[in-house]
Enzyme design. Structure first.
Site, PDB file in Angstrom:
ATOM      1  N   GLY A   8       1.032  -1.090   0.129  1.00  0.00           N
ATOM      2  CA  GLY A   8      -0.157  -0.099  -0.334  1.00  0.00           C
ATOM      3  C   GLY A   8       0.886   1.291   0.319  1.00  0.00           C
ATOM      4  N   GLN A  12      -1.634   7.242   1.141  1.00  0.00           N
ATOM      5  CA  GLN A  12      -1.385   8.794   1.856  1.00  0.00           C
ATOM      6  C   GLN A  12      -0.398   8.036   3.191  1.00  0.00           C
ATOM      7  OE1 GLN A  12      -4.392  10.011   4.267  1.00  0.00           O
ATOM      8  NE2 GLN A  12      -4.081  11.974   4.456  1.00  0.00           N
ATOM      9  N   ASP A  34       2.877  -1.787  -4.629  1.00  0.00           N
ATOM     10  CA  ASP A  34       1.033  -1.381  -4.333  1.00  0.00           C
ATOM     11  C   ASP A  34       0.910  -2.257  -5.439  1.00  0.00           C
ATOM     12  OD1 ASP A  34      -0.215   0.826  -2.788  1.00  0.00           O
ATOM     13  OD2 ASP A  34      -1.010   0.200  -5.183  1.00  0.00           O
ATOM     14  N   ILE A  35      -0.481  -2.030  -5.734  1.00  0.00           N
ATOM     15  CA  ILE A  35      -1.204  -2.465  -7.293  1.00  0.00           C
ATOM     16  C   ILE A  35      -1.332  -1.161  -8.579  1.00  0.00           C
ATOM     17  CG2 ILE A  35      -3.902  -1.791  -6.530  1.00  0.00           C
ATOM     18  CD1 ILE A  35      -4.803  -4.566  -7.368  1.00  0.00           C
ATOM     19  N   ILE A  53      -2.489  -7.344  -3.748  1.00  0.00           N
ATOM     20  CA  ILE A  53      -2.291  -9.187  -1.984  1.00  0.00           C
ATOM     21  C   ILE A  53      -3.242  -8.847  -1.967  1.00  0.00           C
ATOM     22  CG2 ILE A  53      -4.256  -7.061  -0.560  1.00  0.00           C
ATOM     23  CD1 ILE A  53      -1.054  -8.543   0.754  1.00  0.00           C
ATOM     24  N   TYR A 142     -16.412  -0.446   6.719  1.00  0.00           N
ATOM     25  CA  TYR A 142     -14.905  -0.617   6.963  1.00  0.00           C
ATOM     26  C   TYR A 142     -14.691  -0.399   9.088  1.00  0.00           C
ATOM     27  CZ  TYR A 142     -10.744   2.603   7.216  1.00  0.00           C
ATOM     28  OH  TYR A 142      -9.330   3.222   7.622  1.00  0.00           O
ATOM     29  N   LYS A 146     -12.516  -3.626  10.290  1.00  0.00           N
ATOM     30  CA  LYS A 146     -11.686  -3.520  11.145  1.00  0.00           C
ATOM     31  C   LYS A 146     -11.872  -3.961  12.721  1.00  0.00           C
ATOM     32  CE  LYS A 146      -8.689  -0.530   9.120  1.00  0.00           C
ATOM     33  NZ  LYS A 146      -6.986  -0.986   8.424  1.00  0.00           N
TER      34      LYS A 146
END
Ligand code: NAD
Length: 312
Positions: A8, A12, A34-35, A53, A142, A146
């Site tokens: 990733g 950011q 990263d993709i 991933i 989300y 998590k």
């Protein structure tokens, strides 16, 4: 020998994390993945692997090729983006985590960092100074992913001895790379409007207080936690950390002190509901006691740094 894979690394957090890790441990020790293609500064300073991933075999191939010892897993769909694609968000956020945790379970790697979020909390959580251990009934895809991720991290630690470490990041503010579809993105976007001398339309209402943090603090917290002696890491779900809390009106005033003509208007959208379900401030005494966490940036200092460094 320490060999770190950051998955990733075009995002950011990933962009700044890779650069800081390379400064600290040497360019050769830190492999970016990263993709999608990362920033030029990442490509120029060390190795990069294009990696999905969700592709377990490809992940194992990269880990084997570079003799990776630690993984920082940052690939995920963020809060606002996840609401638009719930099934895929669950798949990416959970399967990605399992693929990495299984490498540690099989003793192929030694250590894992995986970020959680203040999104694990929900409307029934105490909003002020939210404790480390409290009611958690997240209402977003989300947040649900998590929270489940936190439970699995603790499970892998307790049952399989996996050294996994985690932080519940608040909204992160940075100028090096743009945010990736979260509910706190307005707090970065507002600086770009101010620098362009444009009026800013905020997607949250003016009194919405949320926990935030300047990126440098978040990166330091992440590396400090990963480098802490194992006996100091007592929480294996995820640590609360606190930086600053402000409302859109407050950050607007802080910027206006430097940009007197700046104007804001408020047009709350679906992200207001997400923000309403989250805490306003976080109690981080456990992280402070266990591994010495402390934040360095307040609203004034962060505003100054953001305005000094954003170029438009
Ligand atoms: P981001 O969206 O900016 O970056 C995520 C990166 O993951 C992107 O570069 C993307 O290309 C990559 N990615 C997506 N799918 C992938 C795949 N299948 N394989 C490989 N890479 C893939 O996100 P960010 O803000 O840097 O967040 C990183 C982590 O921190 C996430 O787990 C996020 O939930 C968590 N977090 C972020 C914040 C925040 O304010 N930024 C707050 C709390 C938690």
């Amino acid at each position: 020998m320490k060999k770190v894979l950051v998955i990733g690394s075009a995002g950011q957090i990933g962009t700044e994390l890779v650069l800081t890790l390379r400064e600290k441990f040497g360019n050769e020790a830190i492999i970016a993945a990263d993709i999608k293609e990362p920033a030029a500064v990442i490509l120029e300073s060390g190795a990069f692997e294009k990696l999905d991933i969700l592709n377990k075999e490809a992940l194992l191939a990269v880990v084997t090729k570079h003799k990776i010892t630690e993984i920082y897993l940052l690939a995920a769909l963020l809060s606002a983006t996840a609401e638009a694609n719930p099934k895929f968000a669950w798949q990416l956020n959970m399967e990605g985590l399992f693929n990495v945790l299984d490498l540690a379970k099989d003793k192929i790697i030694e250590k894992v960092f995986w970020p959680s979020s203040i999104a694990v909390f929900g409307p029934t959580t105490p909003k002020l100074n939210t404790p480390q251990v409290t009611t958690m009934e997240p209402t977003t895809v989300y947040g649900i992913s998590k929270q489940a991720g936190e439970r699995w991290c603790e499970y892998y630690h307790d049952k399989y001895g996996v050294d996994v470490r985690s932080i519940r990041y608040p909204g992160l503010i940075s100028y090096t790379s743009l945010p990736g579809g979260g509910t706190t993105d307005y707090a970065v976007d507002i600086f770009y409007s101010a620098k362009k001398q444009e009026d800013f339309t905020c997607f949250l209402s003016e009194e919405t207080a949320l926990p935030m943090m300047y990126m440098e603090d978040a990166i330091r917290a992440t590396i400090d936690l990963m480098e802490a002696p194992v006996e100091n890491v007592k929480v294996r779900s995820s640590y609360n950390i606190a930086g600053l809390t402000f409302t859109p009106a407050e950050i607007f005033e802080a910027i206006k002190a430097h940009v007197p003509n700046f104007k804001i208007n408020y047009q709350p959208d679906f992200r207001q509901d997400i923000a309403n379900s989250w805490p306003s401030s976080i109690d981080d005494r456990v992280a402070k006691a266990d591994w010495g966490w402390d934040s360095k940036y307040d609203l004034e200092k962060m505003t100054q740094v953001m305005l000094d460094n954003i170029s438009v």
